[in-house]
Write a protein that holds these residues in place. Structure first.
Motif, PDB file in Angstrom:
ATOM      1  N   LEU A  56       0.816  -1.450  -0.220  1.00 16.09           N
ATOM      2  CA  LEU A  56       0.186  -0.037  -0.059  1.00 16.09           C
ATOM      3  C   LEU A  56       0.851   1.200  -0.159  1.00 16.09           C
ATOM      4  CD1 LEU A  56      -3.228   0.749   0.800  1.00 16.09           C
ATOM      5  CD2 LEU A  56      -1.771   1.565   2.586  1.00 16.09           C
ATOM      6  N   VAL A  57       0.652   2.140  -0.860  1.00 21.32           N
ATOM      7  CA  VAL A  57       1.400   3.203  -0.711  1.00 21.32           C
ATOM      8  C   VAL A  57       1.022   4.588  -0.476  1.00 21.32           C
ATOM      9  CG1 VAL A  57       3.333   2.606  -2.716  1.00 21.32           C
ATOM     10  CG2 VAL A  57       1.161   3.652  -3.403  1.00 21.32           C
ATOM     11  N   GLY A  79      -0.017  -0.003  -8.868  1.00 22.46           N
ATOM     12  CA  GLY A  79      -1.076   0.828  -9.555  1.00 22.46           C
ATOM     13  C   GLY A  79      -2.462   0.470  -9.468  1.00 22.46           C
ATOM     14  N   GLN A  80      -2.822  -0.444  -8.387  1.00 16.36           N
ATOM     15  CA  GLN A  80      -4.348  -0.552  -8.325  1.00 16.36           C
ATOM     16  C   GLN A  80      -5.012   0.611  -7.065  1.00 16.36           C
ATOM     17  OE1 GLN A  80      -5.578  -4.671  -7.441  1.00 16.36           O
ATOM     18  NE2 GLN A  80      -3.376  -4.788  -6.913  1.00 16.36           N
ATOM     19  N   GLN A  81      -6.266   0.743  -7.523  1.00 14.65           N
ATOM     20  CA  GLN A  81      -6.904   1.695  -6.621  1.00 14.65           C
ATOM     21  C   GLN A  81      -8.160   1.090  -6.171  1.00 14.65           C
ATOM     22  OE1 GLN A  81      -7.818   5.762  -8.073  1.00 14.65           O
ATOM     23  NE2 GLN A  81      -5.606   6.232  -8.784  1.00 14.65           N
ATOM     24  N   ILE A  82      -8.199   1.030  -4.819  1.00 12.52           N
ATOM     25  CA  ILE A  82      -9.000   0.133  -4.091  1.00 12.52           C
ATOM     26  C   ILE A  82     -10.230   1.103  -3.164  1.00 12.52           C
ATOM     27  CG2 ILE A  82      -9.604  -2.064  -2.943  1.00 12.52           C
ATOM     28  CD1 ILE A  82      -6.868  -2.790  -3.410  1.00 12.52           C
ATOM     29  N   ALA A  83     -11.508   1.255  -3.753  1.00 14.82           N
ATOM     30  CA  ALA A  83     -12.349   2.108  -2.968  1.00 14.82           C
ATOM     31  C   ALA A  83     -12.579   1.404  -1.691  1.00 14.82           C
ATOM     32  CB  ALA A  83     -13.303   2.458  -3.781  1.00 14.82           C
ATOM     33  N   TYR A  84     -12.681   2.171  -0.611  1.00 13.42           N
ATOM     34  CA  TYR A  84     -13.240   1.687   0.681  1.00 13.42           C
ATOM     35  C   TYR A  84     -14.196   2.509   1.168  1.00 13.42           C
ATOM     36  CZ  TYR A  84      -9.599   4.549   2.628  1.00 13.42           C
ATOM     37  OH  TYR A  84      -8.746   5.586   2.998  1.00 13.42           O
ATOM     38  N   ASP A  85     -15.080   1.747   1.996  1.00 15.31           N
ATOM     39  CA  ASP A  85     -15.901   2.495   3.026  1.00 15.31           C
ATOM     40  C   ASP A  85     -15.346   2.714   4.345  1.00 15.31           C
ATOM     41  OD1 ASP A  85     -17.978   2.696   1.148  1.00 15.31           O
ATOM     42  OD2 ASP A  85     -18.640   0.635   1.341  1.00 15.31           O
TER      43      ASP A  85
END
Ligand SMILES: Cc1cc2nc3c(=O)[nH]c(=O)nc-3n(C[C@H](O)[C@H](O)[C@H](O)COP(=O)(O)OP(=O)(O)OC[C@H]3O[C@@H](n4cnc5c(N)ncnc54)[C@H](O)[C@@H]3O)c2cc1C
Length: 368
Positions: free
Chosen positions: A201-202, A223-229
């Motif tokens: 995780l950057v 380069g992944q973008q993981i949306a979270y609540d």
């Protein structure tokens, strides 16, 4: 009566105090009003009622011990401790033997409360379990035992939530065997828990030192973008030893752990003991191992205070011992025992830990 001061009322300090308080005047310093059984924490996060039995005020756990609600700020060369009380005042404590057992420091108060009452910690779990209930996308940073157990608990109660574990190492729970890691990974795959190993995780929308309960995005090095609540920092802690910096910095290794003899005396300081997560003992930092350190430390402290310095016992670090018991929710888990190997039979793993998270065991040891 000879006196002992123990700094830190976690797994090591609390159970050492219990062993010694019949024969000596024991003072325990901890900023919390209570001892919390850490194994219960992953379940208390989803079921706040579970915390009721796991959080035990020191006055009930250790009625014969004087508890000072404060924080060790500095240990002086004569082993007197400068303690900041909850009220903000400072006091200095002296004893015939001093023990440091201040454990691990985590990035925020998710897994460990600070300067809290039992009610405040229970209220935290009430609020946090509601945040989990509300969130649909949950990201866990860290796939060690804590992250894995939390994932199992959340999935058990909410099988349709999207749970993602981001782990920088090549496998989950790297402190135990690859076979155990594979078993957990397969179980999570079946349950739809997403696991990204070898993934760093950057950046995240919320910093590590906050308990996050809002939406954001986690970005990984690939380069992944993981949306979270909801994002939960489940990364391991580091040794809580800043109070040694002023006078005992030479005793700390590069990971801020204290160098100890196999008698659990701090190197070159026979009247100062250290045990638990802060030591440089080469073993997984686990309560399971600390259970073996406590009788050795108790015996050796007794020997020193009764003028029998030649009868000291030694503790052998459990180096490269992958034994571990990991729950995967309430119904099952996986245990690794040397010689026996991996045990994943739900009936056994439920009895061993998953159904109770060891709360009755530790309450019983405290006489409750
Ligand atoms: C969520 C979770 C689940 C776990 N599950 C397991 C498990 O299933 N099995 C297992 O074997 N291990 C487990 N562990 C690991 C185990 O709990 C730790 O190895 C163990 O608690 C370490 O004990 P300790 O006494 O060294 O430190 P801790 O238990 O971390 O206690 C340290 C205490 O010192 C206090 N303190 C800190 N700084 C100061 C200061 N300056 N002055 C005074 N007091 C201070 C803190 O408030 C705390 O109460 C788990 C850990 C966590 C966090």
């Amino acid at each position: 009566m000879k006196s002992i001061v123990i700094y830190g009322g976690g797994m090591a300090g609390t159970f050492l105090a219990k062993k010694l308080c019949q024969s000596f005047a024991v003072t325990l310093v901890d900023s919390n009003e209570y001892f919390e059984i850490p194994m219960a924490t992953p379940r208390s996060m989803v079921d706040a009622n579970f915390a009721e039995q796991a959080i035990i005020p020191f006055k009930h756990a250790l009625p014969k011990v004087q508890h000072i609600q404060g924080h060790l700020m500095q240990l002086n060369p004569d082993y007197s401790g400068v303690v900041r009380l909850k009220t903000g005042q400072e006091m200095q404590l002296h004893a015939d033997v001093s023990v440091i057992a201040t454990g691990s420091h985590f990035s925020n108060s998710l897994v460990r409360g600070q300067s809290q009452t039992k009610l405040q910690r229970q209220n935290f779990y009430q609020d946090f379990s509601k945040a989990i209930e509300k969130a649909q996308n949950i990201v866990l940073v860290g796939g060690g035992p804590i992250g894995v157990e939390i994932a199992g608990e959340i999935n058990d109660l909410y099988p349709h939530k999207i749970i993602t574990i981001i782990e920088s190492k090549t496998r989950l729970v790297s402190g135990t065997t690859a076979k155990v890691s594979d078993y957990i990974q397969q179980d999570f795959k079946r349950r739809g828990i997403r696991v990204f190993t070898n993934t760093q995780l950057v950046q995240a929308s919320h910093p590590k030192d906050t308990v996050c309960t809002e939406a954001g995005v986690a970005m990984t090095a690939d380069g992944q973008q993981i949306a979270y609540d909801l994002l939960m920092w489940c990364i391991g802690g580091h040794a809580n030893t800043t109070y040694l910096q002023a006078h005992f910095a030479d005793l700390l290794n590069s990971r801020a752990q204290v160098q100890v003899e196999n008698t659990l005396q701090v190197k070159h300081h026979p009247r100062l003991f250290a045990l638990g997560d802060i030591t440089d003992l080469a073993e997984n930092k686990m309560a399971w191992h600390i259970n073996g350190q406590i009788p050795v430390a108790a015996h050796n402290i007794r020997c020193l205070l009764e003028d029998k310095p030649h009868a000291l016992k030694t503790y052998k670090a459990k180096t490269n011992n992958p034994m571990m018991a990991i729950t995967l929710g309430r119904q099952k888990g996986v245990v690794y025992l040397p010689i026996v190997g991996m045990i994943n039979i739900p009936l056994i793993t439920r009895m061993a830990k998953a159904s109770h998270m060891l709360v009755p065991k530790y309450r019983k040891e405290l006489g409750l």
